[in-house]
Write an enzyme that holds these catalytic residues in place. Structure first.
Site, mmCIF file in Angstrom:
data_model
loop_
_atom_site.group_PDB
_atom_site.id
_atom_site.type_symbol
_atom_site.label_atom_id
_atom_site.label_comp_id
_atom_site.label_asym_id
_atom_site.label_seq_id
_atom_site.Cartn_x
_atom_site.Cartn_y
_atom_site.Cartn_z
ATOM 1 N N ALA A 246 -16.682 23.697 55.202
ATOM 2 C CA ALA A 246 -16.845 24.030 55.950
ATOM 3 C C ALA A 246 -15.985 22.928 56.697
ATOM 4 C CB ALA A 246 -17.783 23.482 56.733
ATOM 5 N N GLU B 221 -13.042 30.994 53.851
ATOM 6 C CA GLU B 221 -14.883 30.777 52.754
ATOM 7 C C GLU B 221 -15.647 29.730 52.744
ATOM 8 O OE1 GLU B 221 -17.619 30.616 51.145
ATOM 9 O OE2 GLU B 221 -16.493 30.752 49.244
ATOM 10 N N CYS C 70 -21.017 28.167 45.757
ATOM 11 C CA CYS C 70 -20.714 28.265 46.968
ATOM 12 C C CYS C 70 -21.799 29.283 47.430
ATOM 13 C CB CYS C 70 -19.994 29.042 47.553
ATOM 14 S SG CYS C 70 -18.978 30.696 47.366
#
Length: 490
Positions: free
Chosen positions: A230, A251, A285
Site C-alpha cells: 500500500a 493491487e 496479498c
C-alpha cells in the site's frame, strides 16, 4: 528471538529494497534459503527503454488480434518447454518450495487462454442502429506503452497476469521485475521473445525503486500496472495526481479477515485457516492476517488450528520431505516480522504459538499465532509473513464489524455458519473477494482479483484485467454524409 519490540510499520515486509547494490550499479539477487548469489546485472536506462517501446508500439497495435493471440499461445508453449527450469529458478530466487513454484508456472501457462476469453468477453465489439439509418459502434483501443511493476512473492504469475492481457489488447509492455527476483523476470521475458514477440514490444527493464519511480513519472508511459505494498501504491498515486490521463491499476494487498463461526467440522475449518494464513509463508496479498472466532467455540477451534500449525514443515525449496513453507524473502523481512510479533506480544497480545527463528543468519520463520483480543488500537497493517492474529467475539454482528475494522479490503472468508449467515456476511463485509468455507487465498482465474480501500483503486486484475488494458471508443458511423439543420436558419 531478541531485539526490541517496535510498532509494526505499515506493509513493513512487503517490498523493502534489500537487494544488494554493488558500486551503485549492479543489482544482485540472493537465494533466501542459503544466501548464495543467483543473479547479477546492471540497471536499465529508463529513457532508452521507453523510447524503444514507443517506437515499437504502433506496429504491434496494428497487428490483427488473431496474430497477437497466436503469439501469446506460442509464449505459453515456450513456458511449457522451460517449465522445470523456470520452477527451479523461482524456488531458488524467492525461497518457495519446489511444488509451489511448479504450481506458479502452471498458472503462468493457464493465464493465456483465460486472458483470451476475458478479452473477447470484456471488450467485445458492438454495433447499434442510430439516427438516419446510421450505426453506433463500440470498439476498444490499447493505451500505448504500459509499465508492469512486479512483486517478489509470485514473481512470474503476478506480473504475467498484467503482461498477457496488455499484449493481447495491443499495448507495448515494459516489465520491471522486483529487484528481489530479476532472474525469474529474465527467464519469463525470454519465453516471450522466443515466441516471436519483439524484445522492444515486451521489454525486460531491470532496476530498483529509483528506476521504478522514473518509469511511473516518465512522460512516454501511458499507464502503470502495479502489484505490491500500500505504501508504494499510495506513492504512485501521489506522483501521478496531476496526470489523470495516465492509467493506474493498483493491487496492494490487505489485512484480510477470516471469520470462524458455528461448524461441526472444526478439523476441516482448521485446515482452511492454516492454508489461508500460512500458504506461501504468509507472503501472499490474499493471506489471512486476522482470525475472528466465535467465543463459544474458541477453545476447541484454537486447539485444532495450533495442532495443525505445529505440524507444518518449514524448510528450503528442495528439502525432502517437501516443506509446507519456505523462508521469508530476506533477513530484513524476517527481522521486521520478529519485531512486529514482539510488539504485539508486549502490547497485550497472548502467544498461542510463538514465532521462532532457528538461525539468525537466514530468514526462516515458524508460523505464529497470537491472540490480540484485548489489545487496544490493534495496528491495522499488512504483516507480510506467517503471523496470524486472533480476535474473540461474542456475536455475528461483532464479527462483521471486526472484519471491517481495517482500511484495507482485499479478501475475506467465512468458515462455518448458515446460508443466512453467509448472506449477511457477503452483503456487509467490505472486500473485493468474499468466500464461504474456502480459503482467502487462491482466487479463481475466471474471476476479478482486486479490492477496495488501501487494497486497490477499483481496477481489479484477474479476469477483469482486460478492462484496464484497453479503453472503449464510441463511434457514430454512416457510409455517406447525411445531415440537415431544421431549426434556427434564416
Amino acid at each position: 528471538m531478541g531485539g526490541t519490540a517496535t510498532r509494526p510499520a505499515q506493509d513493513a515486509t512487503r517490498d523493502q529494497e534489500t537487494t544488494e547494490t554493488v558500486n551503485n550499479a549492479d543489482i544482485v539477487s540472493h537465494e533466501p534459503a542459503t544466501g548464495a548469489e543467483i543473479w547479477r546485472g546492471k540497471p536499465c536506462n529508463v529513457d532508452e527503454v521507453v523510447d524503444r517501446a514507443r517506437r515499437a508500439w504502433p506496429n504491434w497495435a496494428a497487428l490483427p488480434l488473431a496474430t497477437r493471440i497466436e503469439l501469446l499461445r506460442r509464449f505459453a508453449n515456450e513456458v511449457r518447454k522451460d517449465a522445470d527450469r523456470l520452477a527451479v529458478t523461482i524456488a531458488r530466487e524467492v525461497g518457495k518450495p519446489l511444488w509451489e513454484a511448479r504450481a506458479e508456472v502452471e498458472n503462468v501457462i493457464a493465464k493465456v487462454e483465460v486472458s483470451i476469453r476475458a478479452y473477447a468477453e470484456r471488450t467485445s465489439q458492438r454495433k447499434l442502429d442510430s439516427a438516419l439509418q446510421g450505426t453506433m459502434a463500440v470498439r476498444h483501443k490499447p493505451h500505448g506503452v504500459l509499465v508492469v511493476l512486479g512483486p517478489y512473492n509470485l514473481p512470474a504469475h503476478l506480473p504475467n497476469a498484467h503482461i498477457v492481457p496488455a499484449l493481447i489488447a495491443g499495448n507495448a509492455v515494459i516489465f520491471k521485475p522486483s529487484e528481489k527476483a530479476p532472474a525469474t523476470g529474465e527467464m519469463l521475458a525470454r519465453c516471450f521473445h522466443r515466441a516471436g514477440i519483439s524484445a522492444s514490444v515486451m521489454q525486460l527493464a531491470v532496476g530498483g525503486p529509483l528506476e521504478g519511480q522514473d518509469f511511473v513519472a516518465h512522460g512516454g508511459v501511458d499507464g502503470v500496472l502495479f502489484t505490491g505494498s500500500a505504501n508504494t501504491g499510495i506513492s504512485i498515486n501521489r506522483r501521478l495526481a496531476a496526470r489523470p490521463d495516465k492509467l493506474v491499476a493498483l493491487e496492494m494487498g490487505g489485512n484480510n479477515p477470516i471469520v470462524l463461526w458455528d461448524t461441526p467440522k472444526l478439523t476441516d475449518a482448521a485446515a482452511l485457516i492454516v492454508q489461508s494464513a500460512f500458504a506461501g509463508a504468509g507472503q501472499r496479498c490474499t493471506a489471512a492476517r486476522r482470525l475472528i472466532v466465535k467465543g463459544a467455540i474458541y477453545d476447541a477451534a484454537m486447539a485444532e488450528v495450533k495442532a495443525l500449525a505445529d505440524r507444518l514443515i518449514v524448510g528450503a525449496p528442495f528439502d525432502e520431505p517437501a516443506p509446507f513453507m519456505g523462508p521469508m524473502i530476506d533477513n530484513m523481512a524476517a527481522d521486521g516480522l520478529t519485531e512486529s510479533f514482539l510488539y504485539l506480544l508486549s502490547n497485550g497480545g497472548k502467544a498461542i504459538k510463538h514465532l521462532v527463528r532457528p538461525d539468525d543468519a537466514l530468514p526462516f520463520l515458524s508460523p505464529a499465532i497470537i491472540d490480540t483480543t484485548v489489545m487496544k488500537d490493534r495496528p491495522d497493517v499488512e504483516l507480510f509473513g506467517p503471523i496470524l492474529q486472533v480476535i474473540r467475539v461474542d456475536d455475528f454482528d461483532e464479527a462483521i464489524a471486526e472484519a471491517n475494522n481495517t482500511r484495507f479490503g482485499l479478501a475475506a472468508s467465512l468458515v462455518g455458519g448458515s446460508p443466512q449467515d453467509y448472506n449477511r456476511f457477503w452483503a456487509n463485509v467490505r472486500a473485493g473477494i468474499v468466500n464461504w468455507n474456502r480459503t482467502t487465498t487462491g482466487p479463481s482465474h475466471a474471476a476479478p482479483m482486486g479490492g477496495i480501500g488501501l487494497s486497490g483503486n477499483h481496477r481489479p486484475s484477474g479476469y477483469y484485467a482486460a478492462d484496464y488494458c484497453a479503453y472503449p471508443v464510441a463511434s457514430g458511423e454512416m457510409e455517406q454524409p447525411r445531415a440537415v439543420i431544421g431549426v434556427g436558419l434564416k
